[in-house]
Write a protein that holds these residues in place. Structure first.
Motif, mmCIF file in Angstrom:
data_model
loop_
_atom_site.group_PDB
_atom_site.id
_atom_site.type_symbol
_atom_site.label_atom_id
_atom_site.label_comp_id
_atom_site.label_asym_id
_atom_site.label_seq_id
_atom_site.Cartn_x
_atom_site.Cartn_y
_atom_site.Cartn_z
ATOM 1 N N SER A 137 0.477 -19.821 3.673
ATOM 2 C CA SER A 137 -0.789 -20.687 3.927
ATOM 3 C C SER A 137 -1.838 -19.810 4.530
ATOM 4 O O SER A 137 -2.964 -19.744 4.238
ATOM 5 C CB SER A 137 -0.248 -21.811 5.092
ATOM 6 O OG SER A 137 -1.611 -22.119 5.483
ATOM 7 N N ARG A 138 -1.196 -18.711 5.510
ATOM 8 C CA ARG A 138 -2.281 -17.619 5.923
ATOM 9 C C ARG A 138 -2.869 -17.036 4.687
ATOM 10 O O ARG A 138 -4.266 -16.611 4.772
ATOM 11 C CB ARG A 138 -1.539 -16.866 6.735
ATOM 12 C CG ARG A 138 -1.370 -17.177 8.128
ATOM 13 C CD ARG A 138 -0.330 -16.343 8.821
ATOM 14 N NE ARG A 138 0.001 -16.742 10.168
ATOM 15 C CZ ARG A 138 -0.514 -16.394 11.162
ATOM 16 N NH1 ARG A 138 -1.350 -15.285 11.415
ATOM 17 N NH2 ARG A 138 -0.166 -16.758 12.536
ATOM 18 N N HIS A 183 -5.371 -19.288 2.415
ATOM 19 C CA HIS A 183 -6.812 -19.742 3.068
ATOM 20 C C HIS A 183 -7.671 -18.363 3.358
ATOM 21 O O HIS A 183 -8.795 -18.376 3.111
ATOM 22 C CB HIS A 183 -6.524 -20.218 4.500
ATOM 23 C CG HIS A 183 -5.826 -21.709 4.418
ATOM 24 N ND1 HIS A 183 -4.663 -21.962 4.499
ATOM 25 C CD2 HIS A 183 -6.686 -22.889 4.234
ATOM 26 C CE1 HIS A 183 -4.701 -23.269 4.360
ATOM 27 N NE2 HIS A 183 -5.775 -23.826 4.338
ATOM 28 N N ASP A 240 0.132 -33.335 5.432
ATOM 29 C CA ASP A 240 -0.118 -31.915 5.462
ATOM 30 C C ASP A 240 1.121 -31.700 4.479
ATOM 31 O O ASP A 240 1.718 -32.168 3.843
ATOM 32 C CB ASP A 240 0.368 -31.335 6.803
ATOM 33 C CG ASP A 240 1.632 -31.777 7.397
ATOM 34 O OD1 ASP A 240 2.549 -31.790 6.766
ATOM 35 O OD2 ASP A 240 1.384 -31.927 8.893
ATOM 36 N N PRO A 290 -11.850 -27.340 8.184
ATOM 37 C CA PRO A 290 -11.255 -28.232 7.671
ATOM 38 C C PRO A 290 -11.375 -28.585 6.054
ATOM 39 O O PRO A 290 -10.416 -28.947 5.488
ATOM 40 C CB PRO A 290 -11.687 -29.610 8.327
ATOM 41 C CG PRO A 290 -13.002 -29.358 9.058
ATOM 42 C CD PRO A 290 -12.907 -27.773 9.170
ATOM 43 N N THR A 331 5.057 -16.674 14.357
ATOM 44 C CA THR A 331 3.477 -16.487 14.442
ATOM 45 C C THR A 331 3.367 -15.056 15.256
ATOM 46 O O THR A 331 2.316 -14.499 14.717
ATOM 47 C CB THR A 331 3.015 -17.450 15.450
ATOM 48 O OG1 THR A 331 3.257 -18.837 14.946
ATOM 49 C CG2 THR A 331 1.427 -17.348 15.997
ATOM 50 N N GLN A 357 -9.176 -26.413 4.162
ATOM 51 C CA GLN A 357 -7.744 -26.632 4.357
ATOM 52 C C GLN A 357 -7.611 -27.874 3.100
ATOM 53 O O GLN A 357 -6.756 -27.981 2.515
ATOM 54 C CB GLN A 357 -7.602 -26.914 5.611
ATOM 55 C CG GLN A 357 -7.515 -25.725 6.779
ATOM 56 C CD GLN A 357 -7.169 -26.593 8.244
ATOM 57 O OE1 GLN A 357 -6.168 -27.455 8.232
ATOM 58 N NE2 GLN A 357 -8.156 -26.598 9.050
ATOM 59 N N SER A 409 -7.522 -16.407 11.786
ATOM 60 C CA SER A 409 -7.500 -17.180 12.779
ATOM 61 C C SER A 409 -8.625 -18.267 12.602
ATOM 62 O O SER A 409 -8.804 -19.241 13.426
ATOM 63 C CB SER A 409 -7.665 -16.539 14.188
ATOM 64 O OG SER A 409 -8.813 -15.683 13.901
ATOM 65 N N ASP A 410 -9.531 -18.057 11.608
ATOM 66 C CA ASP A 410 -10.358 -19.146 11.366
ATOM 67 C C ASP A 410 -10.151 -20.427 10.712
ATOM 68 O O ASP A 410 -10.982 -21.401 10.664
ATOM 69 C CB ASP A 410 -11.806 -18.284 10.616
ATOM 70 C CG ASP A 410 -12.411 -17.190 11.337
ATOM 71 O OD1 ASP A 410 -12.549 -17.265 12.619
ATOM 72 O OD2 ASP A 410 -12.594 -16.289 10.739
ATOM 73 N N THR A 411 -9.101 -20.527 10.394
ATOM 74 C CA THR A 411 -8.715 -21.341 9.351
ATOM 75 C C THR A 411 -8.689 -22.851 10.038
ATOM 76 O O THR A 411 -9.331 -23.775 9.566
ATOM 77 C CB THR A 411 -7.198 -21.320 8.887
ATOM 78 O OG1 THR A 411 -7.006 -20.152 8.217
ATOM 79 C CG2 THR A 411 -6.729 -22.474 8.351
ATOM 80 N N SER A 412 -8.378 -22.898 11.398
ATOM 81 C CA SER A 412 -8.594 -24.289 12.142
ATOM 82 C C SER A 412 -9.662 -24.797 12.187
ATOM 83 O O SER A 412 -10.034 -26.048 12.494
ATOM 84 C CB SER A 412 -7.837 -23.934 13.498
ATOM 85 O OG SER A 412 -8.687 -23.005 14.306
ATOM 86 N N ARG A 413 -10.848 -23.944 12.066
ATOM 87 C CA ARG A 413 -12.067 -24.257 11.987
ATOM 88 C C ARG A 413 -12.685 -24.636 10.618
ATOM 89 O O ARG A 413 -14.050 -24.748 10.748
ATOM 90 C CB ARG A 413 -13.129 -23.216 12.814
ATOM 91 C CG ARG A 413 -12.667 -22.987 14.297
ATOM 92 C CD ARG A 413 -13.722 -21.874 14.978
ATOM 93 N NE ARG A 413 -13.567 -20.823 14.417
ATOM 94 C CZ ARG A 413 -14.527 -19.901 14.075
ATOM 95 N NH1 ARG A 413 -15.819 -20.570 13.833
ATOM 96 N NH2 ARG A 413 -14.499 -18.692 13.372
#
Length: 494
Positions: free
Chosen positions: A444-445, A448, A419, A348, A135, A351, A342-346
Motif C-alpha cells: 500500500s505504501r 500510493h 477498504d 482520499p 509500522t 486512495q 505519510s501524505d497518503t492519509s490527506r
C-alpha cells in the motif's frame, strides 16, 4: 513405447476419476455443469478462467462446483460466499491447494504462502507481522524508498526532455524491485549495470508466467511424477537463479556481521531475520530466509507493478479523474514539493483511485485454499480436500453490489468505509482471514507513493491510443495484453 506410456496414463486417470466420483457422489455438492469423462469441466475454462467461471456462476450460482480433472473445485463468486470462506469458516478452509510448480526446492515446505496452517506457519506469520511489516520497521526505511522513487522521477524527467515515452510496466517493475530490495537488503537489485539485476528481473517475470500456465499435474495429481509439460522443471531452474542471488547476498552479509562482530540497531530486514535465526527463539533458519525472500520478491513485485500500470492506464482513459487527482495533490502537497508516504492519509481521492484499480483489476483468483474437512455452506457441502478458488475479479464486477461495475469511478469510494484490509469482502485483492497477505502494509505504501509521485510531478499523454486498451492476459496477476507507453509531456515545477 510412447503409445504404451500414453495408454497407461489414460487408464490411471480413468481409474482415479471413477474412484473419486464414487467417494463424493453421495454428498450434496454446490451446483455446476455436468462434467465430461476424464477431463471433467476443464474444457469450459478457456484462456481466461476468471471470466469463464464468472459467466458460469450466473447460471449455477455464487457457490459452484467444477470437476477439473481429478480435482473437485469449488468456485466462489460473490462477496457473501467469500465471507463464508474467509471469515465464518476460515479455520476449516485455511488449507492450501499447492500447485505442483511450487514444490520445487521444497518451497512449499519453507514458504509462508503455501505452508498449511501449523506451528511453523504461525511462526512465519509472526515474524512477518512483528518484525518485517510493522509500522516502525517500514518507517525506518522510508527514506530509502523515497530515494528510489526520486530516481524514477529523474528517469521520467529525462524522457520528458527528450520527448520519449515511458514503458510504465518496466519502470514500475524496476522501481518496485529496488523499493523491496532496499527495504530488505539496503541494496539495488535493479541496477541496470548489474548482471544479477537483469537475471533477477527476467527470472521473476518468467516464474509468474510459468506458474500461471495450466498444468496437467495440478488437475491430475497421479501424473505429478511425470511432470508431463515440464512446468515443475522449468520453475525449478528459474527459482534456483533467484535463490543463487539470495545466497550471494546472505553470504556477504554473514561475512560482514562476523567481521564487525556487532548488530546494527538500524539494521534492515535481512539483519533482523538473521538475528532471529541466530537467537533460535523461533523456527527460522537460512533456508527459511531464502524461501521467504523468494515469495516476497516474486509475488510482491509482480502484483505491485501490474497494479500501477493499470492505475495509470485508467487515469489516462479518464482525464477527469486524472485532473481531480492532480488537483488534490497540488492542494495538499503543493506544486514542486515531493509526495511522502505519510501524505497518503490527506489524499482520499488518490486512495480511492487505488481501491478502484484493485476492484477492476485484482489478482483474478485468490491463492487457492483447501477444505480441511467437510463443511456446509448455504445448504451445500464442500467435501474435505476440495480446492477452493475465490474469484476476486468476479466479485469486483458484481452488478448486485457495484453500480456501473465496468466503469472506472473512484468517487464510489469517497464516502465509503470499504477498504482492502480484509474486513470488507467486496474488495479483497489481498485476501482475508488468517491467510491475508502479510505484505499489504508495504504494498500500500509503495503504490500510493509511486502513483502519487508520477501524477503530481508530470502531465501525461499517449502517442498511441491502442495502448490504453484494457484487454487482459490471465496469470497469477492480470496483465495488460498491450503494455502502456505513456508520454510525460510536461514536468510540474514550483
Amino acid at each position: 513405447m510412447s503409445f504404451l506410456i500414453d495408454s497407461l496414463i489414460f487408464v490411471c486417470v480413468v481409474f482415479m476419476i471413477l474412484r473419486f466420483r464414487r467417494k463424493t457422489s453421495f454428498r450434496r455438492l454446490p451446483p455446476g455443469p455436468k462434467p465430461l469423462p476424464v477431463i471433467g469441466n476443464l474444457h469450459l475454462l478457456g484462456d481466461k478462467p476468471h471470466v469463464s467461471t464468472a459467466k458460469l456462476s450466473e447460471k449455477y450460482g455464487p457457490l459452484m462446483t467444477l470437476q477439473l480433472g481429478q480435482v473437485t473445485t469449488v468456485i466462489v463468486s460473490s462477496s457473501d460466499m467469500a465471507k463464508e470462506i474467509l471469515q465464518t469458516h476460515d479455520r476449516v478452509c485455511s488449507g492450501r491447494s499447492i500447485p505442483d510448480a511450487m514444490t520445487v526446492h521444497d518451497h512449499s515446505k519453507h514458504g509462508m504462502t503455501w505452508h498449511d496452517v501449523s506451528n511453523k506457519w504461525r511462526n512465519l506469520r509472526k515474524i512477518g507481522n512483528n518484525y518485517i511489516f510493522t509500522t516502525v520497521k517500514l518507517e525506518a526505511r522510508q527514506d530509502l524508498r523515497r530515494k528510489k522513487v526520486d530516481e524514477l522521477l529523474q528517469e521520467v524527467g529525462n524522457c520528458c526532455r527528450e520527448g520519449k515515452s515511458v514503458d510504465i510496466a518496466q519502470a514500475a517493475f524496476r522501481t518496485t524491485l529496488n523499493l523491496l530490495s532496499n527495504t530488505f537488503f539496503s541494496v539495488d537489485l535493479a541496477d541496470t549495470s548489474s548482471e544479477n539485476a537483469r537475471e533477477f528481473k527476467d527470472a521473476v517475470k518468467s516464474i509468474m508466467e510459468v506458474v500461471a500456465k495450466p498444468n496437467l499435474s495440478d488437475h491430475f495429481p497421479i501424473l505429478r511424477f511425470l511432470d508431463p509439460q515440464g512446468i515443475r522443471r522449468e520453475t525449478g531452474v528459474l527459482c534456483q537463479k533467484l535463490l543463487d542471488i539470495f545466497d550471494g547476498i546472505l553470504d556477504e552479509r554473514l561475512r560482514s556481521r562476523k567481521e564487525s562482530d556487532r548488530r546494527d540497531k538500524n539494521s534492515d530486514v535481512l539483519d533482523t531475520l538473521l538475528d532471529i535465526a541466530e537467537d533460535k527463539n523461533m523456527d527460522l533458519d537460512l533456508a527459511g530466509i531464502r524461501h521467504l525472500f523468494l515469495e516476497l520478491f516474486t509475488a510482491g513485485n509482480d502484483t505491485t507493478s501490474s497494479t500501477l500500470e493499470w492505475a495509470m492506464t485508467e487515469l489516462l482513459r479518464n482525464p477527469k479523474a486524472m485532473s481531480r487527482a492532480r488537483d488534490e495533490l497540488r492542494e495538499n502537497i503543493g506544486v514542486g514539493n515531493t509526495v511522502e508516504e505519510s501524505d497518503t492519509s490527506r489524499l482520499p481521492y488518490l486512495q480511492a483511485i487505488i481501491k478502484e484499480t484493485f476492484r477492476l483489476h485484482p489478482p483474478p483468483f485468490l491463492i487457492p485454499r483447501k477444505s480441511g474437512s467437510d463443511v456446509e455452506i448455504n445448504g451445500f457441502v464442500i467435501p474435505k480436500d476440495s480446492k477452493i478458488l475465490i474469484n476476486a475479479w468476479a466479485i469486483g464486477r458484481d452488478p448486485k453490489i457495484w453500480e456501473n461495475p465496468e466503469s472506472f469511478i473512484p468517487e464510489r469510494f469517497l464516502e465509503s468505509d470499504i477498504d482492502v484490509r480484509g474486513s470488507s469482502f467486496r474488495l479483497i485483492p489481498f485476501g482475508g482471514g488468517r491467510r491475508i497477505c502479510p505484505g499489504l502494509p508495504l504494498a500500500s505504501r509503495m503504490l500510493h507513493l509511486m502513483l502519487g509521485s508520477l501524477i503530481h510531478s508530470f502531465e501525461w499523454a499517449v502517442e498511441d491510443d491502442d495502448c490504453l486498451g484494457v484487454e487482459e492476459v490471465f496469470g497469477l496477476t492480470v496483465h495488460k495484453a498491450r503494455g502502456l507507453r505513456a508520454l510525460p509531456i510536461r514536468g510540474v515545477v514550483g
